[in-house]
Motif scaffolding. Structure first.
Motif: not given
Length: 282
Positions: A215, A218, A228, A232-234
């Protein structure tokens, strides 16, 4: 089939709900694979009086609390669990799914069929064997085993037939072995790491886009004109703080009081059928 039998195959069946099995399940579920864990008994880790060599716990941790945390993490990520002992595992031909969501008897596919001690059958596309070192339920499959007295270990291999223990692949396509059953060192952190590595191997073999479960703040990727990566993530600062508070609250709940479960020991050392030691008067 009985009314309790699985109507269609799971994507992943994991046999064993100990450290390796629960860790593997968390990874496969987070990758979007429908995952079921069958646990036929308590992890031997519950016999440990205090777990002191797992990263992240400076003064150690109650072994039952540690297992409870792993179980809760798996459930939070969508893993289904069932108290059931798998007594046999076979490879069968079953109708494949068709475009309408049903099955086409004219188009069979090879799947695994697990039979539990209660006579239930569970089908799965792929299986991770992560049980204690008793491989009798694999007798119906052509699996390489190593006998070590009263214990059996599953031999794992790479694509070229060479020994690549980290992959967890066995001589049977779609069957993997993780943790102590795969002859890994008898350490909780090793079992967790091997469970994760085997799960990622399965994910890659299933052609599921997957990077890792990171994670990022941003803009970490997108502000550099990068996509991305899968898995995964922002998240922005508000979301980061919310997740941090949630994790802190969860940990406070688990560590607010001593674990209520009585200490386990080897069953031969006590008259209690579950190997529980007598409770202290205080």
């Amino acid at each position: 089939m009985s009314e309790n039998d699985e109507p269609r195959p799971r994507e992943v069946l994991i046999v064993g709900g100990g450290v390796a099995g629960l860790t593997a399940a968390t990874y496969t579920a987070r990758a979007g694979l429908d995952t079921l864990v069958c646990d036929g008994g308590e992890s031997i880790l519950r016999r440990n009086a205090h777990l002191e060599n797992v990263p992240g716990f400076p003064a150690g941790v109650n072994s039952s609390t540690f297992l409870d945390l792993l179980d809760a993490q798996a459930a939070r990520n969508g893993v289904d669990s069932r108290e059931a002992r798998v007594v046999a595992l076979d490879r069968i031909e079953a109708p494949a799914d068709d475009e309408s969501g049903g099955t086409d008897p004219a188009d069979p596919a090879a799947v695994f069929e697990a039979t539990t001690g209660d006579g239930e059958t569970i089908r799965a596309d792929r299986v991770i064997a992560a049980s204690w070192s008793d491989a009798d339920y694999l007798d119906g499959l052509d699996v390489d085993l190593r006998d070590a007295g009263s214990k059996q270990y599953v031999q794992v291999h790479g694509d070229d037939g060479g020994s690549v223990e980290a992959s967890g692949r066995t001589t049977v396509d779609g069957l993997y072995a993780a943790g102590r059953l795969a002859d890994q060192y008898h350490q909780a952190v090793v079992a967790a790491g091997h469970g994760a590595q085997v799960a990622i191997t399965l994910i890659h073999d299933a052609d599921v886009p997957y990077y890792h479960d990171w994670v990022a703040p941003e803009g970490y990727f997108t502000d550099r004109d990068r996509e991305v990566p899968p898995g995964c993530e922002e998240i922005d600062e508000t979301e980061r703080r919310a997740r941090e508070r949630e994790s802190m609250a969860a940990m406070r709940e688990y560590f607010a009081d001593p674990h209520p479960e009585r200490q386990r020991t080897h069953p031969s050392l006590t008259d209690d059928p579950e190997g529980r030691l007598p409770e202290d008067d205080d």
